[in-house]
Design an enzyme around this catalytic site. Structure first.
Site, PDB file in Angstrom:
ATOM      1  N   ASP A 150       4.765   3.253  -2.278  1.00  0.00           N
ATOM      2  CA  ASP A 150       5.748   2.702  -1.486  1.00  0.00           C
ATOM      3  C   ASP A 150       5.586   2.865  -0.421  1.00  0.00           C
ATOM      4  OD1 ASP A 150       6.117   0.458  -2.142  1.00  0.00           O
ATOM      5  OD2 ASP A 150       7.986   1.015  -2.728  1.00  0.00           O
ATOM      6  N   ASP A 194       1.558  -3.203  -2.501  1.00  0.00           N
ATOM      7  CA  ASP A 194       1.649  -2.285  -1.394  1.00  0.00           C
ATOM      8  C   ASP A 194       2.186  -1.021  -1.626  1.00  0.00           C
ATOM      9  OD1 ASP A 194       4.284  -3.370  -2.163  1.00  0.00           O
ATOM     10  OD2 ASP A 194       5.499  -3.527  -1.165  1.00  0.00           O
ATOM     11  N   GLU A 195       2.201  -1.071  -3.533  1.00  0.00           N
ATOM     12  CA  GLU A 195       2.522   0.671  -3.814  1.00  0.00           C
ATOM     13  C   GLU A 195       1.177   0.468  -4.990  1.00  0.00           C
ATOM     14  OE1 GLU A 195       5.738   0.175  -6.997  1.00  0.00           O
ATOM     15  OE2 GLU A 195       5.786  -2.037  -6.444  1.00  0.00           O
TER      16      GLU A 195
END
Length: 478
Positions: free
Chosen positions: A25, A143-144
């Site tokens: 993350d 983003d993860e």
């Protein structure tokens, strides 16, 4: 760099059979991207959102750096509230419309508008590393991602493997990520949030339930503020309380989700890390220690990267219709070029030839990073194809929007066609949502919808952003 807490494990004979799942993350991803583009922002409060310019009345915060959060700025917050708590640094300029002579630099922060094309280009670099480090990757947002690294490492050295992933992303891309490692997806997700920012937390087999037990209920994967309030009304304050509860009242109160909460609190989660459908592109990138002007080392990298992406496409059984290159020039200007082919092919020599040709305009420029990409993939059981397999009489290529161009001409565009990140709405959707804001009954600006809304993907329960990164999906109507 701190490794973060590695929880003392209770070793079991079944360790080798337990899956090793990483949840990666990025910390305040949009703000981190803005700092890549403008290094002078590092250390100062950074807010990314829309609607902060003088005269605008509607907008929301997409993400706030940790420095900005010290002023009370949060993701999904009304931009008007953010500006009250942290005025714009630009307001220090006597010529600014919102100039305040009483402000000091220490009381202000930098505001930047959401730039999804740029953020997606950085996300592609991170995703390329993740796919290089794991056999199975599930990208859940820009983003993860989850990684199944069971075949790549062992529990005895899982912390070192996760540190290697973190270091590669920091060194090659320039952003910081937090990583959680656990035998299950839900525990890995919680572990990645456990020691943010720049965290690394390993939860070994046999210790998952003990790790979860003291955590407040809202930290359970899939629990938002509404569900947390209802759990507390049942007298359940921690994950340990949920794990020890009678599951029947939970099922009566929350339906099937109640049983899932009970299982997750006990560390039971049999979901497998599975990709969300076929990928839309394969890419590889490489950064130089310093910007390079000499063409030779750049072309050597292009050749290596072209071979790598073509090899991966062949291993994945994919044909491709588009070949593209990336050249990042100082300070951090991302330039991409692409060329469409008459049809889907598997032709490594062609990828190399087109990549070198497309890169030609940057041959003598200072470049800090180069990349090669194949896109518009097709996964078929047909025999491998090459450009020679197409009728030689074909004299036209097609761009992604169907326009014909002369064969061999480069298709150039500011950005390569990229996959829509899962759960990430387009900027147009965000703006549409901005223009038709929700209100809280007092005329305030748009905020994120209720985080306990039914998720669109049953494998990814809805939950609030724990690191302050608000996906633009939060502002969509979905």
């Amino acid at each position: 760099m701190s490794d973060g807490p590695v929880l003392p494990g209770v070793e079991t004979d079944d360790d080798e059979e337990e899956r090793i799942v990483c949840h990666v993350d990025a910390d305040c991803f949009y703000a981190a991207c803005e700092r890549l583009r403008e290094p002078e922002l590092r250390g100062d409060p950074v807010v990314v959102g829309m609607g902060y310019e003088p005269g605008e009345t509607v907008g929301a915060v997409a993400t706030a750096s940790y420095e900005a959060r010290e002023f009370g700025v949060e993701s999904a917050q009304a931009i008007s509230t953010a500006l009250e708590r942290l005025p714009r640094r630009a307001a220090l300029d006597p010529g600014a419309a919102d100039h305040d002579p009483d402000l000091t630099p220490e009381e202000t922060g930098h505001y930047r508008s959401v730039d999804m094309d740029y953020y997606e280009s950085i996300a592609e670099e991170v995703q390329s590393i993740l796919h290089d480090c794991a056999d199975v990757v599930r990208e859940v947002s820009i983003d993860e991602a989850y990684l199944d690294v069971t075949e790549r490492t062992a529990w005895e050295v899982a912390d070192g493997f996760a540190r290697h992933v973190k270091d590669r992303i920091r060194r090659e891309v320039g952003v910081v990520v937090s990583v959680g490692v656990a035998p299950t997806m839900s525990a890995a997700k919680i572990a990645s949030d456990f020691d943010k920012p720049d965290g690394l937390t390993v939860v070994r087999p046999g210790e998952v339930r003990a790790f979860l037990a003291p955590l407040e209920v809202e930290l359970l994967h899939g629990v938002g503020p509404v569900t947390a309030r209802e759990l507390r009304e049942l007298g359940l304050e921690t994950a340990g309380d949920v794990a020890a509860a009678d599951p029947e009242p939970l099922a009566s109160r929350f339906g099937e989700r109640g049983r899932e909460l009970y299982d997750r609190a006990r560390g039971d989660d049999d979901r497998r890390v599975e990709p969300k459908g076929d990928p839309k592109s394969f890419s590889r990138e490489s950064a130089f220690a310093e910007p390079v002007s000499d063409p030779d080392p750049k072309y050597e990298q292009i050749e290596t990267l072209a071979a790598a992406v073509a090899d991966r496409a062949r291993r994945e059984g994919a044909l491709y219709r588009t070949v593209g290159v990336k050249a990042v020039t100082p300070p951090y200007d991302v330039n991409t070029r692409e060329r469409s082919l008459p049809g889907p092919v598997d032709d490594p020599e062609l990828v190399d030839r087109i990549a070198r040709d497309l890169f030609g305009e940057f041959a003598d420029e200072a470049v800090r990073k180069v990349g090669v990409r194949v896109a518009n993939l097709e996964f078929a059981s047909a025999d491998q194809a090459s450009l020679d397999g197409w009728e030689r009489s074909s004299t036209a290529t097609h761009s992604s929007d169907g326009d014909e161009t002369t064969a061999g001409d480069a298709e150039t565009s500011p950005t390569l066609e990229s996959a829509d990140p899962d759960g990430q709405a387009s900027l147009e959707d965000w703006k549409r949502r901005r223009d038709e804001p929700r209100t809280d009954g007092e005329g305030t600006d748009a905020t994120a919808p209720d985080s306990d809304a039914e998720p669109t993907d049953p494998t990814e329960p809805a939950e609030p952003p724990t690191d302050g990164q608000s996906s633009l999906f939060d502002f969509s109507d979905e």
